[in-house]
Design an enzyme around this catalytic site. Structure first.
Site, PDB file in Angstrom:
ATOM      1  N   ASN A 387       0.929  -1.119   0.018  1.00 44.86           N
ATOM      2  CA  ASN A 387      -0.189  -0.124   0.057  1.00 44.86           C
ATOM      3  C   ASN A 387       0.968   1.434  -0.060  1.00 44.86           C
ATOM      4  O   ASN A 387       0.557   2.070  -0.686  1.00 44.86           O
ATOM      5  CB  ASN A 387      -1.023  -0.027   0.975  1.00 44.86           C
ATOM      6  CG  ASN A 387      -1.807   1.229   1.084  1.00 44.86           C
ATOM      7  OD1 ASN A 387      -2.512   1.496   0.220  1.00 44.86           O
ATOM      8  ND2 ASN A 387      -1.671   2.140   2.366  1.00 44.86           N
ATOM      9  N   TRP A 405      -3.622  10.584 -14.256  1.00 47.17           N
ATOM     10  CA  TRP A 405      -3.557   9.474 -13.336  1.00 47.17           C
ATOM     11  C   TRP A 405      -4.591   8.553 -13.942  1.00 47.17           C
ATOM     12  O   TRP A 405      -4.330   7.265 -13.442  1.00 47.17           O
ATOM     13  CB  TRP A 405      -4.402  10.000 -11.819  1.00 47.17           C
ATOM     14  CG  TRP A 405      -5.545  10.652 -12.157  1.00 47.17           C
ATOM     15  CD1 TRP A 405      -5.667  12.086 -12.479  1.00 47.17           C
ATOM     16  CD2 TRP A 405      -6.866  10.145 -11.900  1.00 47.17           C
ATOM     17  NE1 TRP A 405      -7.037  12.421 -12.773  1.00 47.17           N
ATOM     18  CE2 TRP A 405      -7.681  11.231 -12.309  1.00 47.17           C
ATOM     19  CE3 TRP A 405      -7.309   8.836 -11.657  1.00 47.17           C
ATOM     20  CZ2 TRP A 405      -9.316  10.882 -12.262  1.00 47.17           C
ATOM     21  CZ3 TRP A 405      -8.743   8.682 -11.660  1.00 47.17           C
ATOM     22  CH2 TRP A 405      -9.579   9.663 -11.725  1.00 47.17           C
ATOM     23  N   TRP A 428      -6.095   6.140  -6.443  1.00 50.91           N
ATOM     24  CA  TRP A 428      -5.398   7.062  -7.365  1.00 50.91           C
ATOM     25  C   TRP A 428      -6.156   8.574  -7.270  1.00 50.91           C
ATOM     26  O   TRP A 428      -5.299   9.256  -7.288  1.00 50.91           O
ATOM     27  CB  TRP A 428      -5.910   6.477  -8.737  1.00 50.91           C
ATOM     28  CG  TRP A 428      -4.817   5.334  -9.133  1.00 50.91           C
ATOM     29  CD1 TRP A 428      -5.037   4.294  -9.000  1.00 50.91           C
ATOM     30  CD2 TRP A 428      -3.609   5.825  -9.883  1.00 50.91           C
ATOM     31  NE1 TRP A 428      -3.695   3.409  -9.315  1.00 50.91           N
ATOM     32  CE2 TRP A 428      -2.875   4.538 -10.099  1.00 50.91           C
ATOM     33  CE3 TRP A 428      -2.883   7.020 -10.028  1.00 50.91           C
ATOM     34  CZ2 TRP A 428      -1.562   4.360 -10.236  1.00 50.91           C
ATOM     35  CZ3 TRP A 428      -1.639   6.952 -10.748  1.00 50.91           C
ATOM     36  CH2 TRP A 428      -0.982   5.658 -10.564  1.00 50.91           C
TER      37      TRP A 428
HETATM   38  P1  FAD Z   1      -3.908  -4.896   4.780  1.00 50.65           P
HETATM   39  O1  FAD Z   1      -3.039  -3.751   5.121  1.00 50.65           O
HETATM   40  O2  FAD Z   1      -3.728  -6.046   5.502  1.00 50.65           O
HETATM   41  O3  FAD Z   1      -5.353  -4.383   4.820  1.00 50.65           O
HETATM   42  C1  FAD Z   1      -6.434  -5.095   4.819  1.00 50.65           C
HETATM   43  C2  FAD Z   1      -7.598  -4.988   3.851  1.00 50.65           C
HETATM   44  O4  FAD Z   1      -8.144  -3.760   3.769  1.00 50.65           O
HETATM   45  C3  FAD Z   1      -6.845  -4.954   2.286  1.00 50.65           C
HETATM   46  O5  FAD Z   1      -6.823  -6.296   1.816  1.00 50.65           O
HETATM   47  C4  FAD Z   1      -8.146  -4.224   1.662  1.00 50.65           C
HETATM   48  O6  FAD Z   1      -9.069  -4.989   1.394  1.00 50.65           O
HETATM   49  C5  FAD Z   1      -8.569  -3.210   2.791  1.00 50.65           C
HETATM   50  N1  FAD Z   1      -7.505  -1.893   2.426  1.00 50.65           N
HETATM   51  C6  FAD Z   1      -6.574  -1.636   3.027  1.00 50.65           C
HETATM   52  N2  FAD Z   1      -6.107  -0.282   2.739  1.00 50.65           N
HETATM   53  C7  FAD Z   1      -7.011   0.202   2.002  1.00 50.65           C
HETATM   54  C8  FAD Z   1      -7.413   1.260   1.338  1.00 50.65           C
HETATM   55  N3  FAD Z   1      -6.219   2.352   1.290  1.00 50.65           N
HETATM   56  N4  FAD Z   1      -8.327   1.418   0.231  1.00 50.65           N
HETATM   57  C9  FAD Z   1      -9.222   0.403   0.247  1.00 50.65           C
HETATM   58  N5  FAD Z   1      -9.012  -0.669   0.814  1.00 50.65           N
HETATM   59  C10 FAD Z   1      -8.034  -1.048   1.816  1.00 50.65           C
HETATM   60  N6  FAD Z   1      -6.620  -2.231  -2.996  1.00 50.65           N
HETATM   61  C11 FAD Z   1      -7.543  -3.325  -3.449  1.00 50.65           C
HETATM   62  O7  FAD Z   1      -7.903  -4.192  -2.817  1.00 50.65           O
HETATM   63  N7  FAD Z   1      -7.697  -3.318  -4.863  1.00 50.65           N
HETATM   64  C12 FAD Z   1      -7.176  -2.296  -5.749  1.00 50.65           C
HETATM   65  O8  FAD Z   1      -7.325  -2.336  -6.757  1.00 50.65           O
HETATM   66  C13 FAD Z   1      -6.395  -1.060  -5.056  1.00 50.65           C
HETATM   67  N8  FAD Z   1      -5.790  -0.329  -5.594  1.00 50.65           N
HETATM   68  C14 FAD Z   1      -5.140   0.807  -5.045  1.00 50.65           C
HETATM   69  C15 FAD Z   1      -4.498   1.697  -5.720  1.00 50.65           C
HETATM   70  C16 FAD Z   1      -3.833   2.939  -5.174  1.00 50.65           C
HETATM   71  C17 FAD Z   1      -3.029   3.928  -5.942  1.00 50.65           C
HETATM   72  C18 FAD Z   1      -3.725   2.878  -3.583  1.00 50.65           C
HETATM   73  C19 FAD Z   1      -3.027   3.895  -2.848  1.00 50.65           C
HETATM   74  C20 FAD Z   1      -4.523   1.685  -2.932  1.00 50.65           C
HETATM   75  C21 FAD Z   1      -5.325   0.941  -3.730  1.00 50.65           C
HETATM   76  N9  FAD Z   1      -5.650  -0.340  -3.060  1.00 50.65           N
HETATM   77  C22 FAD Z   1      -6.225  -1.381  -3.687  1.00 50.65           C
HETATM   78  C23 FAD Z   1      -5.644  -0.215  -1.340  1.00 50.65           C
HETATM   79  C24 FAD Z   1      -4.641  -1.092  -0.670  1.00 50.65           C
HETATM   80  O9  FAD Z   1      -3.344  -0.694  -1.179  1.00 50.65           O
HETATM   81  C25 FAD Z   1      -4.602  -2.659  -0.854  1.00 50.65           C
HETATM   82  O10 FAD Z   1      -5.923  -2.924  -0.549  1.00 50.65           O
HETATM   83  C26 FAD Z   1      -3.507  -3.305   0.105  1.00 50.65           C
HETATM   84  O11 FAD Z   1      -2.303  -2.934  -0.059  1.00 50.65           O
HETATM   85  C27 FAD Z   1      -3.648  -4.758   0.078  1.00 50.65           C
HETATM   86  O12 FAD Z   1      -2.890  -5.357   0.928  1.00 50.65           O
HETATM   87  P2  FAD Z   1      -3.158  -6.175   2.211  1.00 50.65           P
HETATM   88  O13 FAD Z   1      -4.273  -7.049   1.930  1.00 50.65           O
HETATM   89  O14 FAD Z   1      -1.864  -6.680   2.758  1.00 50.65           O
HETATM   90  O15 FAD Z   1      -3.799  -5.211   3.190  1.00 50.65           O
END
Ligand code: FAD
Length: 518
Positions: A387, A405, A428
């Site tokens: 993230n 973007w 984004w």
């Molecule tokens: P953890 O840190 O373990 O978080 C647990 C869950 O919380 C994630 O799996 C996700 O479902 C949710 N979550 C966490 N942070 C966010 C956030 N900022 N926004 C929405 N949900 C969040 N997430 C996606 O699932 N799909 C995408 O297409 C996506 N695109 C992104 C694009 C950009 C530019 C940014 C900045 C963030 C994006 N995210 C997206 C959010 C986030 O980066 C990912 O969900 C996260 O990195 C997934 O890793 P994790 O499961 O280990 O997250």
């Protein structure tokens, strides 16, 4: 009226008529992005309906190449879905439940095909979970009516989010556009309505006769991935190894994370080399894990049994999961974000660049900014990016390179295995300052400072940028500027494509100019 309001009022307006329809000879669950049997609202309702008259439950999944195109779905994601369907087909078969999977080339034919199958199987009730993208909501609304014309009941329910969109409003009765007050309202609502976190019943086994009746479905192999979404052998092996499919895998990952890592999550979540996050996004976005299940499991492990108090790691993780709900609420309330428009109208007139060479350098991880390049290479290799790095590369594209973007948003969808329209669009919009509750436009990430702060030892950089593996110490963040130029050059690492100080000033001027024209 918004597409979700129209669907809701169509469902409400037809409720009695639909309830009067007899059960028929089978009940259908239409799988979309809810690829699991455990804690699945619509599946559970379909199973209960079938059980009420002792008729079989049938599941259907339609591979729709045009939908994949329209959503820029990545090939690794399509592959993940197909691998998951294979596991599900086996699991459901153990309960005598057939899973019919077919490819329909023309997306307009999907509804007709499902109806045709209902006629063939004598099904009079279809259940599915709601997706919040505009086309899907419109399709489901039409489906309610089209089904009724044929004497079939079509029911769509909220399942993808913990709190359904349009539930939380400000004191003035409006949708929140700022996360913090929305999150407080979300917490309060879930604490007051704890049933929102209750698990749905798993589907009951089918009557034994279903086996014989649907033998051909049990025996049918899954269709292949659409040609333009298929992986080459090496990729298929790589993604299968990195992202094993199915809900059991999702549950193992969830348990491991809650057991081993969540305690330190708040302190470690921003450091990409630590691998300290849940890595569950692919499961949450494909629906192999319900967000409800994740929040409930985290809450149950919390000493206070609360969502926002007690173990800071658990509370922190739940607040990240809530972002997912937030962006889906935004999408449902302001559906125009689906239409390539910035959420903030005043950002419409920014003069973006469409420089193909710079964009290609960003995509390939050849910008000369080690943290940006490491992150883009992680994405290209794994279909995943940490993230913190998603924020860094998105800010870099929109502000340092001033590239539209939306090109980055599309590239992400085309490569992420966890691609989710609402979260991606929200992320984004945040980084480019054009979205809902964004970074102010004048806050521009300095990639070098981000790198030094969040990858202090350069472990993440060295892992993903092998050209810099031999660069020692802090020079890894900026090899040409910190005396390791010869090593970097010898290994073929590029020089920076822009100078941050200059590009920062350029971005500030360009944003101001665009805002002035609004
Ligand atoms: P953890 O840190 O373990 O978080 C647990 C869950 O919380 C994630 O799996 C996700 O479902 C949710 N979550 C966490 N942070 C966010 C956030 N900022 N926004 C929405 N949900 C969040 N997430 C996606 O699932 N799909 C995408 O297409 C996506 N695109 C992104 C694009 C950009 C530019 C940014 C900045 C963030 C994006 N995210 C997206 C959010 C986030 O980066 C990912 O969900 C996260 O990195 C997934 O890793 P994790 O499961 O280990 O997250």
């Amino acid at each position: 009226p918004r597409p979700l309001d129209i669907l809701n009022s169509t469902l409400n307006g037809t409720k009695q008529e639909r309830e009067r329809i007899p059960v028929g000879e089978a009940v259908l669950h239409w799988y979309k992005r809810d690829l699991r049997t455990y804690d699945n609202r619509a599946l559970s309702m379909a199973s209960a309906k079938a059980g009420s008259k002792g008729v079989p439950l049938i599941c259907i999944f339609v591979v729709s190449p045009q939908d994949y195109q329209a959503h820029f779905t990545s090939a690794p994601r399509v592959d993940f879905e197909l691998r998951t369907l294979e596991v599900m087909k086996r699991d459901l078969a153990e309960k005598g439940i057939p899973l019919y999977v077919t490819t329909i080339e023309d997306r307009k034919e999907v509804t007709g095909h499902i109806l045709q199958k209902c006629e063939e199987w004598g099904a009079k009730h279809i259940y599915c979970n709601i997706e919040y993208e505009v086309d899907e909501l419109r399709r489901e609304t039409k489906m309610v009516k089209r089904c009724l014309d044929k004497g079939i009941s079509f029911t769509a329910v909220h399942d993808d989010v913990v709190v359904p969109p349009e539930t939380l409003t400000t004191g003035a009765g409006k949708q929140y556009s700022v996360y913090s007050p929305w999150f407080r309202a979300w917490i309060k609502h879930v604490h007051e309505h704890p049933h929102l976190l209750d698990a749905s019943e798993p589907p009951a086994p089918n009557p034994p006769a279903a086996r014989l009746r649907f033998q051909s479905i049990f025996d049918a192999p899954l269709p292949p991935a659409p040609e333009n979404k298929s992986l080459i052998d090496e990729e298929r092996t790589r993604f299968a190894h990195l992202w094993p499919p199915g809900e059991q895998e999702a549950h193992h990952r969830l348990e491991r994370f809650l057991h081993e890592k969540v305690g330190a999550y708040k302190d470690t979540r921003n450091f990409p080399a630590e691998q300290s996050t849940g890595m569950l996004s692919v499961h949450l976005s494909a629906g192999t894990l319900a967000a409800r299940t994740a929040v409930r499991s985290a809450r149950d492990g919390n000493s206070t049994k609360k969502l926002d108090a007690g173990n800071p790691g658990i509370a922190g993780w739940i607040s990240e999961l809530a972002w997912r709900d937030f962006y889906k609420h935004v999408l449902a309330h302001w559906p125009y974000v689906c239409m390539f428009k910035p959420f903030k109208y005043e950002y419409t007139n920014i003069a973006w660049s469409y420089d193909a060479e710079l964009f290609a350098a960003w995509c390939d991880g050849r910008t000369g900014f080690p943290i940006v390049d490491a992150a883009m290479r992680q994405l290209n290799h794994m279909g995943y990016m940490h993230n913190r790095c998603r924020m860094i590369v998105a800010s870099f594209l929109a502000k340092d390179l001033l590239i539209d973007w939306r090109m980055g948003e599309k590239y992400f969808m085309e490569h992420l295995i966890d691609g989710d329209f609402a979260s991606n669009n929200g992320g984004w919009g945040f980084a480019a300052s054009t979205g809902v509750d964004p970074q102010p436009y004048f806050r521009i990430f300095n990639p070098l400072l981000q790198s030094e702060k969040f990858d202090a030892q350069g472990l993440y950089i060295r892992k993903w940028v092998p050209e810099l593996a031999g660069v020692e110490g802090k020079a890894v963040h900026d090899p040409y500027g910190r005396g390791a130029g010869r090593v970097a050059e010898g290994a073929g690492y590029p020089r920076m494509v822009v100078e941050h100080k200059v590009s920062r000033e350029r971005a500030l001027a360009r944003y101001k100019e665009g805002l002035g024209r609004a």
